[in-house]
Write a protein that holds these residues in place. Structure first.
Motif, PDB file in Angstrom:
ATOM      1  N   ALA A  13       0.753  -1.597  -0.102  1.00  0.00           N
ATOM      2  CA  ALA A  13       0.118  -0.099   0.103  1.00  0.00           C
ATOM      3  C   ALA A  13       0.462   1.538   0.084  1.00  0.00           C
ATOM      4  O   ALA A  13       0.225   2.132  -0.272  1.00  0.00           O
ATOM      5  CB  ALA A  13      -0.988  -0.264   1.175  1.00  0.00           C
ATOM      6  N   ALA A  16       0.717   3.849  -3.135  1.00  0.00           N
ATOM      7  CA  ALA A  16      -0.416   4.479  -3.417  1.00  0.00           C
ATOM      8  C   ALA A  16      -0.293   5.489  -2.176  1.00  0.00           C
ATOM      9  O   ALA A  16      -0.498   7.008  -1.750  1.00  0.00           O
ATOM     10  CB  ALA A  16      -1.837   3.649  -2.973  1.00  0.00           C
ATOM     11  N   GLN A  57     -10.553   4.735  -6.782  1.00  0.00           N
ATOM     12  CA  GLN A  57      -9.563   3.675  -7.232  1.00  0.00           C
ATOM     13  C   GLN A  57      -9.889   2.446  -6.887  1.00  0.00           C
ATOM     14  O   GLN A  57      -8.969   1.241  -7.062  1.00  0.00           O
ATOM     15  CB  GLN A  57      -8.068   4.164  -8.035  1.00  0.00           C
ATOM     16  CG  GLN A  57      -8.376   4.989  -9.101  1.00  0.00           C
ATOM     17  CD  GLN A  57      -9.331   4.689 -10.472  1.00  0.00           C
ATOM     18  OE1 GLN A  57      -8.718   3.309 -10.568  1.00  0.00           O
ATOM     19  NE2 GLN A  57     -10.730   5.061 -10.353  1.00  0.00           N
ATOM     20  N   ASP A  58     -11.180   2.553  -6.576  1.00  0.00           N
ATOM     21  CA  ASP A  58     -11.194   1.015  -5.112  1.00  0.00           C
ATOM     22  C   ASP A  58     -12.035   0.174  -6.365  1.00  0.00           C
ATOM     23  O   ASP A  58     -11.948  -1.336  -5.932  1.00  0.00           O
ATOM     24  CB  ASP A  58     -11.335   1.774  -3.506  1.00  0.00           C
ATOM     25  CG  ASP A  58     -12.964   2.240  -3.967  1.00  0.00           C
ATOM     26  OD1 ASP A  58     -12.827   3.118  -4.449  1.00  0.00           O
ATOM     27  OD2 ASP A  58     -13.717   1.609  -3.030  1.00  0.00           O
ATOM     28  N   ARG A  66      -8.068   0.460 -10.125  1.00  0.00           N
ATOM     29  CA  ARG A  66      -6.690   0.201  -9.998  1.00  0.00           C
ATOM     30  C   ARG A  66      -7.279  -0.648  -8.980  1.00  0.00           C
ATOM     31  O   ARG A  66      -6.287  -1.335  -8.615  1.00  0.00           O
ATOM     32  CB  ARG A  66      -6.304   1.325  -8.933  1.00  0.00           C
ATOM     33  CG  ARG A  66      -6.283   2.620 -10.691  1.00  0.00           C
ATOM     34  CD  ARG A  66      -5.328   3.550  -9.899  1.00  0.00           C
ATOM     35  NE  ARG A  66      -3.595   3.144  -9.298  1.00  0.00           N
ATOM     36  CZ  ARG A  66      -2.910   3.652  -8.759  1.00  0.00           C
ATOM     37  NH1 ARG A  66      -2.849   4.917  -8.718  1.00  0.00           N
ATOM     38  NH2 ARG A  66      -1.972   3.517  -8.528  1.00  0.00           N
ATOM     39  N   PHE A  68      -7.705  -0.439  -5.782  1.00  0.00           N
ATOM     40  CA  PHE A  68      -7.252  -0.318  -4.511  1.00  0.00           C
ATOM     41  C   PHE A  68      -7.867  -1.115  -3.391  1.00  0.00           C
ATOM     42  O   PHE A  68      -9.188  -1.275  -2.467  1.00  0.00           O
ATOM     43  CB  PHE A  68      -7.434   0.666  -4.179  1.00  0.00           C
ATOM     44  CG  PHE A  68      -6.299   2.160  -4.577  1.00  0.00           C
ATOM     45  CD1 PHE A  68      -5.109   1.548  -4.913  1.00  0.00           C
ATOM     46  CD2 PHE A  68      -6.519   3.900  -4.630  1.00  0.00           C
ATOM     47  CE1 PHE A  68      -4.250   2.775  -5.899  1.00  0.00           C
ATOM     48  CE2 PHE A  68      -5.548   4.401  -5.999  1.00  0.00           C
ATOM     49  CZ  PHE A  68      -4.534   3.544  -6.252  1.00  0.00           C
ATOM     50  N   GLU A  72      -4.789  -0.090   1.058  1.00  0.00           N
ATOM     51  CA  GLU A  72      -4.536   1.178   0.151  1.00  0.00           C
ATOM     52  C   GLU A  72      -5.488   2.375   0.597  1.00  0.00           C
ATOM     53  O   GLU A  72      -5.088   3.527   0.308  1.00  0.00           O
ATOM     54  CB  GLU A  72      -4.522   0.670  -1.632  1.00  0.00           C
ATOM     55  CG  GLU A  72      -3.019   0.336  -1.427  1.00  0.00           C
ATOM     56  CD  GLU A  72      -3.390  -0.601  -2.763  1.00  0.00           C
ATOM     57  OE1 GLU A  72      -4.620  -1.417  -3.143  1.00  0.00           O
ATOM     58  OE2 GLU A  72      -2.554  -0.176  -3.965  1.00  0.00           O
TER      59      GLU A  72
END
Ligand SMILES: Cc1cc2nc3c(=O)[nH]c(=O)nc-3n(C[C@H](O)[C@H](O)[C@H](O)COP(=O)(O)OP(=O)(O)OC[C@H]3O[C@@H](n4cnc5c(N)ncnc54)[C@H](O)[C@@H]3O)c2cc1C
Length: 382
Positions: A13, A16, A57-58, A66, A68, A72
């Motif tokens: 993480a 990020a 972006q989760d 992405r 996440f 993150e």
């Protein structure tokens, strides 16, 4: 010493986290005061966050995000909230409610609704709270009545982030009247341009002015049956599970705010003179700063432990409630102490410490007031 030290953040993480820190320094911090003053929605910062690949972006890579994970998102939350809580909330709310669609939605729902959020063409929100009911999730009154081809929603929601700005919301509504009050609710995807959907901003808040909440009125608002998320009657349980993840992240809101209060207090006392010396030379001041650090480090250790527990679904409700409560209350405590150490200058509205002091009142409330967290901790520790 870096308050938001990366050694506690799992290795995967850290990229990020670095991206979030860089973005916060360039786009959030320098704009915090102006957006607090104007109370406007920070569209420009939101768009910059989208360009930087840090908004929504989760959502999984399969749908354009992405992917996440919880660690993150927590790492990003700490960095964003240290820079400014109002803008940070807007950035993190852009995909609010999507997690439930991703986990329980149909393939069609994910293509139609998740992808545009992940690709930053749309933003979402989650509508649960109502004008007369907030803490009692099984007491909400907005009704979804089955009609030909779907449901009609009637009722009101309050405090809903992005109620005015979002393209669609995940809405929690009552579909049954059974004795088991926890099985009477269902989640729906509702497009905000639907007939029968009206939203306006709630009155101005004392903190986090760069985030916007709304009051929604549903008046026979039709929702097609293919927009039910998960199963009819399963909404309460889906929401409870979602809140476990959300509360770990709200703990991160508290940690970011606490870090801001500590930084600000430490800087001030080293530059301020009284009785012929800098204020930091008084032992009472040193002890106050030490207490802030003790609270902060304890909360951060707990919060990251909770992150792991929730990610592993290991007594998730218990750990999430512990983390949310501790971290958000450490933030209120650090802000209070930071104010004291600033003396008269604490109350100047353009001071960062004053903004933090106003903002810390908010994470102790949202995603379940801390009294509710204490109920959950007690119940789930037995
Ligand atoms: C800035 C902000 C953003 C928000 N965003 C959203 C959003 O996007 N979507 C959404 O749906 N909601 C949102 N909320 C709403 C938030 O989740 C609720 O405010 C919260 O759950 C508390 O509900 P309430 O305000 O109705 O308080 P109430 O339920 O009226 O409770 C008031 C107080 O009574 C006490 N209390 C109540 N019940 C109990 C109990 N059982 N045991 C002990 N004490 C109790 C607590 O001290 C509590 O703080 C947001 C709120 C804020 C402030």
């Amino acid at each position: 010493m870096d308050l938001l030290d990366e050694s506690i953040v799992p290795e995967h993480a850290r990229d990020a986290k670095h991206e979030a820190r860089e973005f916060a320094a360039e786009h959030i911090e320098p704009n915090a005061e102006a957006y607090y003053d104007s109370g406007e929605y920070p569209w420009e910062v939101l768009e910059a966050g989208m360009d930087a690949g840090l908004v929504a972006q989760d959502i999984d890579e399969e749908y354009g995000g992405r992917g996440f994970d919880l660690a993150e998102v927590l790492a990003i939350a700490e960095e964003f909230y240290r820079a400014d809580a109002g803008i940070a909330l807007t950035l993190q709310l852009a995909s609010f409610g999507c997690e439930m669609v991703e986990q329980y939605g149909t393939d069609e729902q994910k293509e139609e609704y998740l992808r545009p959020i992940a690709e930053n063409d749309q933003i979402s929100g989650l509508a649960v709270s109502e004008p007369e009911t907030g803490s009692d999730l099984a007491g909400m009154t907005t009704k979804a009545e089955a009609v030909d081809g779907g449901y009609e929603l009637t009722g009101e929601k309050y405090w809903v982030g992005n109620a005015v700005e979002a393209d669609w919301l995940t809405v929690y509504a009552k579909t049954g009247d059974g004795e088991d009050r926890y099985s009477n609710y269902t989640l729906f995807i509702v497009e905000t341009d639907s007939d029968g959907y009206e939203a306006e901003h709630i009155p101005e808040k004392m903190g986090m002015r760069a985030s916007k909440q709304g009051h929604i009125v549903f008046d026979d608002c039709f929702v097609p049956e293919e927009n039910v998320v998960g199963s009819e009657g399963g909404g309460f349980y889906v929401l409870a599970d979602f809140f476990n993840h959300g509360r770990v992240v709200v703990g991160g809101h508290g940690l970011g705010l606490a870090a801001a209060a500590i930084e600000e207090a430490e800087e001030f006392v080293h530059g301020r003179n009284a009785f012929g010396r800098t204020v930091n030379e008084f032992q009472a001041v040193q002890h106050t700063l030490s207490d802030m650090r003790i609270g902060f480090e304890s909360a951060r250790a707990l919060n990251w432990r909770a992150c792991e527990k929730v990610a592993d679904s290991d007594d998730a409700g218990y750990w999430a409630a512990l983390a949310k409560t501790k971290s958000t209350e450490v933030a209120t405590d650090c802000a209070e102490k930071g104010m004291k150490l600033h003396g008269g200058r604490s109350i100047l509205t353009d001071r960062r410490i004053a903004r933090v002091y106003r903002d810390v009142r908010i994470p102790v409330i949202y995603e379940g007031a801390n009294d509710i967290q204490r109920n959950l901790i007690y119940r789930q520790s037995r």
